[in-house]
Design a protein around this motif. Structure first.
Motif, PDB file in Angstrom:
ATOM      1  N   LEU A  43     -88.322  77.110 -79.761  1.00 15.43           N
ATOM      2  CA  LEU A  43     -88.746  77.997 -80.527  1.00 15.43           C
ATOM      3  C   LEU A  43     -88.619  79.546 -79.939  1.00 15.43           C
ATOM      4  CD1 LEU A  43     -91.683  76.055 -82.007  1.00 15.43           C
ATOM      5  CD2 LEU A  43     -89.705  76.897 -83.318  1.00 15.43           C
ATOM      6  N   PRO A  44     -88.651  80.583 -80.685  1.00 15.30           N
ATOM      7  CA  PRO A  44     -88.723  81.833 -80.156  1.00 15.30           C
ATOM      8  C   PRO A  44     -90.208  82.142 -79.566  1.00 15.30           C
ATOM      9  CG  PRO A  44     -88.915  81.954 -82.318  1.00 15.30           C
ATOM     10  CD  PRO A  44     -88.526  80.607 -82.328  1.00 15.30           C
ATOM     11  N   GLU A  45     -90.427  83.089 -78.531  1.00 14.43           N
ATOM     12  CA  GLU A  45     -91.577  83.152 -77.934  1.00 14.43           C
ATOM     13  C   GLU A  45     -92.785  83.257 -78.845  1.00 14.43           C
ATOM     14  OE1 GLU A  45     -93.198  86.231 -75.193  1.00 14.43           O
ATOM     15  OE2 GLU A  45     -91.680  85.201 -74.073  1.00 14.43           O
ATOM     16  N   ARG A  46     -92.572  84.030 -79.689  1.00 11.59           N
ATOM     17  CA  ARG A  46     -93.735  84.467 -80.576  1.00 11.59           C
ATOM     18  C   ARG A  46     -94.132  83.155 -81.370  1.00 11.59           C
ATOM     19  NH1 ARG A  46     -91.651  84.181 -85.760  1.00 11.59           N
ATOM     20  NH2 ARG A  46     -89.465  84.229 -86.104  1.00 11.59           N
ATOM     21  N   VAL A  47     -93.478  82.150 -81.637  1.00  7.36           N
ATOM     22  CA  VAL A  47     -93.559  80.920 -82.216  1.00  7.36           C
ATOM     23  C   VAL A  47     -94.200  79.975 -81.275  1.00  7.36           C
ATOM     24  CG1 VAL A  47     -93.356  79.049 -83.819  1.00  7.36           C
ATOM     25  CG2 VAL A  47     -92.507  81.577 -84.308  1.00  7.36           C
ATOM     26  N   ARG A  48     -93.485  79.961 -79.841  1.00  6.76           N
ATOM     27  CA  ARG A  48     -93.516  78.796 -79.267  1.00  6.76           C
ATOM     28  C   ARG A  48     -94.664  78.791 -78.468  1.00  6.76           C
ATOM     29  NH1 ARG A  48     -89.261  80.328 -76.304  1.00  6.76           N
ATOM     30  NH2 ARG A  48     -90.601  81.318 -74.564  1.00  6.76           N
ATOM     31  N   ALA A  73     -84.928  69.373 -96.384  1.00  2.61           N
ATOM     32  CA  ALA A  73     -84.353  70.314 -97.130  1.00  2.61           C
ATOM     33  C   ALA A  73     -85.229  71.855 -97.488  1.00  2.61           C
ATOM     34  CB  ALA A  73     -84.470  69.768 -98.825  1.00  2.61           C
ATOM     35  N   GLY A  74     -86.358  71.862 -96.749  1.00  4.94           N
ATOM     36  CA  GLY A  74     -87.000  72.951 -96.688  1.00  4.94           C
ATOM     37  C   GLY A  74     -86.930  73.863 -95.602  1.00  4.94           C
ATOM     38  N   ILE A  75     -86.156  73.449 -94.542  1.00  2.00           N
ATOM     39  CA  ILE A  75     -86.177  74.134 -93.298  1.00  2.00           C
ATOM     40  C   ILE A  75     -85.396  75.448 -93.647  1.00  2.00           C
ATOM     41  CG2 ILE A  75     -84.964  74.159 -91.193  1.00  2.00           C
ATOM     42  CD1 ILE A  75     -85.437  71.047 -90.893  1.00  2.00           C
ATOM     43  N   LYS A  76     -84.579  75.571 -94.395  1.00  3.73           N
ATOM     44  CA  LYS A  76     -83.782  76.886 -95.007  1.00  3.73           C
ATOM     45  C   LYS A  76     -84.596  78.006 -95.179  1.00  3.73           C
ATOM     46  CE  LYS A  76     -82.727  75.262 -99.736  1.00  3.73           C
ATOM     47  NZ  LYS A  76     -82.587  73.778 -99.332  1.00  3.73           N
ATOM     48  N   TYR A  77     -85.848  77.637 -95.554  1.00  4.55           N
ATOM     49  CA  TYR A  77     -87.030  78.697 -96.113  1.00  4.55           C
ATOM     50  C   TYR A  77     -87.735  79.206 -94.839  1.00  4.55           C
ATOM     51  CZ  TYR A  77     -85.826  76.739-100.537  1.00  4.55           C
ATOM     52  OH  TYR A  77     -85.116  76.258-101.566  1.00  4.55           O
ATOM     53  N   LEU A  78     -87.608  78.593 -93.465  1.00  3.67           N
ATOM     54  CA  LEU A  78     -88.193  79.262 -92.337  1.00  3.67           C
ATOM     55  C   LEU A  78     -87.228  80.404 -91.901  1.00  3.67           C
ATOM     56  CD1 LEU A  78     -88.899  75.563 -90.637  1.00  3.67           C
ATOM     57  CD2 LEU A  78     -90.698  77.099 -92.032  1.00  3.67           C
ATOM     58  N   PRO A  79     -87.779  81.119 -91.003  1.00  2.04           N
ATOM     59  CA  PRO A  79     -87.316  82.231 -90.324  1.00  2.04           C
ATOM     60  C   PRO A  79     -85.997  81.653 -89.723  1.00  2.04           C
ATOM     61  CG  PRO A  79     -89.492  82.506 -89.956  1.00  2.04           C
ATOM     62  CD  PRO A  79     -89.441  81.143 -90.535  1.00  2.04           C
ATOM     63  N   GLN A  80     -84.949  82.321 -89.615  1.00  5.75           N
ATOM     64  CA  GLN A  80     -83.620  81.792 -88.845  1.00  5.75           C
ATOM     65  C   GLN A  80     -83.548  81.369 -87.538  1.00  5.75           C
ATOM     66  OE1 GLN A  80     -80.572  81.545 -90.445  1.00  5.75           O
ATOM     67  NE2 GLN A  80     -80.024  80.627 -88.931  1.00  5.75           N
ATOM     68  N   ASP A  81     -84.810  82.121 -86.752  1.00  5.70           N
ATOM     69  CA  ASP A  81     -84.770  81.656 -85.628  1.00  5.70           C
ATOM     70  C   ASP A  81     -85.682  80.743 -85.116  1.00  5.70           C
ATOM     71  OD1 ASP A  81     -87.135  82.892 -85.941  1.00  5.70           O
ATOM     72  OD2 ASP A  81     -87.177  84.284 -84.557  1.00  5.70           O
ATOM     73  N   CYS A  82     -86.115  79.919 -86.166  1.00 12.46           N
ATOM     74  CA  CYS A  82     -87.241  78.977 -86.067  1.00 12.46           C
ATOM     75  C   CYS A  82     -86.529  77.490 -86.711  1.00 12.46           C
ATOM     76  CB  CYS A  82     -88.208  78.933 -86.846  1.00 12.46           C
ATOM     77  SG  CYS A  82     -89.528  80.003 -86.141  1.00 12.46           S
ATOM     78  N   GLN A  83     -85.225  77.728 -87.585  1.00  8.58           N
ATOM     79  CA  GLN A  83     -84.628  76.518 -88.164  1.00  8.58           C
ATOM     80  C   GLN A  83     -84.066  75.613 -87.133  1.00  8.58           C
ATOM     81  OE1 GLN A  83     -81.921  77.999 -91.246  1.00  8.58           O
ATOM     82  NE2 GLN A  83     -83.348  79.395 -91.824  1.00  8.58           N
ATOM     83  N   PHE A  84     -83.397  76.147 -86.073  1.00 12.41           N
ATOM     84  CA  PHE A  84     -82.895  74.991 -85.347  1.00 12.41           C
ATOM     85  C   PHE A  84     -83.649  74.221 -84.720  1.00 12.41           C
ATOM     86  CE2 PHE A  84     -81.294  73.725 -81.029  1.00 12.41           C
ATOM     87  CZ  PHE A  84     -80.109  72.725 -81.458  1.00 12.41           C
ATOM     88  N   PRO A  85     -84.861  74.716 -84.041  1.00  9.70           N
ATOM     89  CA  PRO A  85     -85.693  73.894 -83.381  1.00  9.70           C
ATOM     90  C   PRO A  85     -86.487  72.981 -84.356  1.00  9.70           C
ATOM     91  CG  PRO A  85     -85.936  76.200 -82.457  1.00  9.70           C
ATOM     92  CD  PRO A  85     -85.206  76.183 -83.713  1.00  9.70           C
ATOM     93  N   VAL A  86     -86.796  73.329 -85.460  1.00  9.37           N
ATOM     94  CA  VAL A  86     -87.416  72.416 -86.338  1.00  9.37           C
ATOM     95  C   VAL A  86     -86.237  71.358 -86.882  1.00  9.37           C
ATOM     96  CG1 VAL A  86     -88.651  72.161 -88.709  1.00  9.37           C
ATOM     97  CG2 VAL A  86     -89.187  74.081 -87.323  1.00  9.37           C
ATOM     98  N   LEU A  87     -85.215  71.544 -87.135  1.00 10.22           N
ATOM     99  CA  LEU A  87     -84.088  70.558 -87.386  1.00 10.22           C
ATOM    100  C   LEU A  87     -84.028  69.575 -86.252  1.00 10.22           C
ATOM    101  CD1 LEU A  87     -81.771  69.574 -89.039  1.00 10.22           C
ATOM    102  CD2 LEU A  87     -80.326  71.301 -87.974  1.00 10.22           C
ATOM    103  N   LEU A  88     -84.018  70.411 -85.006  1.00  7.26           N
ATOM    104  CA  LEU A  88     -83.736  69.379 -83.749  1.00  7.26           C
ATOM    105  C   LEU A  88     -85.101  68.320 -83.779  1.00  7.26           C
ATOM    106  CD1 LEU A  88     -82.531  68.343 -81.270  1.00  7.26           C
ATOM    107  CD2 LEU A  88     -83.916  70.254 -79.844  1.00  7.26           C
ATOM    108  N   ALA A  89     -86.197  68.697 -83.934  1.00  7.73           N
ATOM    109  CA  ALA A  89     -87.412  67.944 -84.179  1.00  7.73           C
ATOM    110  C   ALA A  89     -87.145  66.631 -85.169  1.00  7.73           C
ATOM    111  CB  ALA A  89     -88.779  68.823 -84.591  1.00  7.73           C
ATOM    112  N   ALA A  90     -86.597  66.928 -86.241  1.00  9.29           N
ATOM    113  CA  ALA A  90     -86.492  66.173 -87.263  1.00  9.29           C
ATOM    114  C   ALA A  90     -85.289  65.100 -86.771  1.00  9.29           C
ATOM    115  CB  ALA A  90     -85.899  66.732 -88.634  1.00  9.29           C
TER     116      ALA A  90
END
Length: 314
Positions: free
Chosen positions: A28-33, A224-241
Motif C-alpha cells: 500500500l502507499p505509505e499514506r495508507v500503509r 467488483a468494488g476494488i475499481k472504486y478505490l484509489p488507483q494506488d490502493c487497488q493492486f494491494p487489495v486485489l492481492l489480499a483477495a
C-alpha cells in the motif's frame, strides 16, 4: 500525529498476527500503509481480549472491551495502539458507529460459541469483518466512498469466512467455537460432536464444498468494488483477495479436510501469487479480470462428481 513508537508497535503486531494480510499491506502507499498498521493492531488488541483461552473471566473481558471502546472514541489512554487509532479515527472520519459495531462483535465472542444459521453469523460478521472493511475504506479515502464501501464490507466478510473455514480445527481446540451454522450442519448430516472429535467424512466434505462456494460469491462481489478505490490502493487489495481465496485451493486439495490440520499458505506460494498477480496487473488494470486470471476461485467447476465440490482443481 502518530509517532514512530506507536507505528513500530502497530506494525509489529500486524506482522506477527496477520501474516497473509501483511504481505498485501506492505504494498500500500505509505499514506495508507501506516494507517493500516494501526488499524490492524487495534483490531488485534480488541480481538485478543476474547480469544485468549487462558484469559480473564467474562465480566473482566467486557470491562476491558468497554475501556478499549472509550479509548478508541475519546483518545484518553496510555496505550500507544489505542491512542494512535483514536487519532486516525479523527483524521479520517471513521464513523463512531463502525467502532461500536466492531467492539460489540468482539463482545459477542465472550460467551457465544455456536451460530444457529447464516443470518445470525452474518449479523456477527457485520461488526467483526464488514466494519473492518468500512474502516479500511475510510483511510483509503476513495472519490466515491458510497459506492466503494458496500463492496469493501463484503470483501471483509469473504476474508473472515475463509478464516472460519480454514480454522475449524483451531477454533474448536483453542476457543471451543464452531462458526459453521447449525442449519448447515443439519442440512448435511454433520454433528457438533463429529466436528469436536475431528471425524472427517463425505458429509463434512460436502458441507465444506457448499460453504466455500457461498464464500466465493462474496469474493466476486467484493472484488467488483476494488475499481472504486484509489488507483494506488487497488493492486494491494486485489492481492489480499487472491491470497485469502487461495486457502480455498488448499482446502480442496486436501479433499476438504480441515479437521486433521489447519491449511496454511507457504511463503513460496505467497510470493508466487504476488508475482503472478503483478504480472497480470501490468497488462490489465481491471481487478475483476486479474482476479479471474490468477485466483482459483474463478476456476471452480459448477458441476462436480463424487462428494459435492470434490472434483479436482485444474
Amino acid at each position: 500525529m502518530v509517532d514512530g513508537t506507536q507505528l513500530a508497535e502497530s506494525k509489529a503486531i500486524h506482522r506477527r498476527t496477520g501474516t497473509t494480510f501483511y504481505v498485501a499491506t506492505r504494498l500500500l502507499p505509505e499514506r495508507v500503509r501506516h494507517a493500516t498498521y494501526v488499524l490492524y493492531a487495534f483490531f488485534r488488541v480488541a480481538d485478543e481480549v476474547v480469544d485468549d483461552p487462558d484469559g480473564p473471566p467474562p465480566d473482566e473481558q467486557r470491562d476491558r472491551l468497554e475501556a478499549i471502546r472509550r479509548a478508541a472514541l475519546d483518545g484518553e489512554t496510555d496505550d500507544s495502539v489505542l491512542a494512535a487509532f483514536s487519532e486516525l479515527r479523527d483524521r479520517y472520519g471513521i464513523p463512531e458507529a463502525a467502532v461500536d459495531e466492531f467492539v460489540d462483535a468482539m463482545a459477542t465472542d465472550i460467551t457465544k460459541r455456536r451460530y444457529a444459521d447464516h443470518d445470525e453469523l452474518d449479523t456477527y460478521m457485520g461488526g467483526s469483518a464488514a466494519a473492518v472493511g468500512e474502516m479500511m475504506t475510510a483511510v483509503m479515502d476513495p472519490d466515491d466512498a458510497d459506492t466503494a464501501r458496500p463492496h469493501a464490507r463484503t470483501l471483509g466478510e469473504a476474508f473472515q469466512l475463509t478464516n472460519f473455514l480454514r480454522d475449524v480445527r483451531e477454533d474448536v481446540i483453542e476457543r471451543d467455537r464452531i462458526y459453521l451454522p447449525q442449519t448447515v450442519l443439519d442440512k448435511h448430516g454433520v454433528t457438533e460432536t463429529q466436528i469436536e472429535r475431528f471425524e472427517m467424512d463425505d458429509d463434512f466434505a460436502t458441507l465444506m464444498a457448499s460453504e466455500l462456494r457461498r464464500t466465493e460469491e462474496r469474493y466476486r462481489e467484493g472484488v467488483a468494488g476494488i475499481k472504486y478505490l484509489p488507483q494506488d490502493c487497488q493492486f494491494p487489495v486485489l492481492l489480499a483477495a487472491v491470497l485469502y481465496a487461495d486457502h480455498h485451493r488448499l482446502i480442496r486439495e486436501r479433499d476438504y479436510d480441515v479437521l486433521s490440520a489447519t491449511p496454511e499458505l507457504s511463503t513460496a506460494r505467497k510470493l508466487s501469487l504476488l508475482a503472478r498477480t503483478r504480472w497480470h496487473w501490468l497488462w490489465n488494470k481491471d481487478p475483476d479480470a486479474v482476479f479471474a486470471k490468477v485466483s482459483t476461485v474463478a476456476h471452480v467447476p459448477t458441476r462436480h462428481h463424487g462428494p459435492e465440490g470434490a472434483a479436482p482443481m485444474r
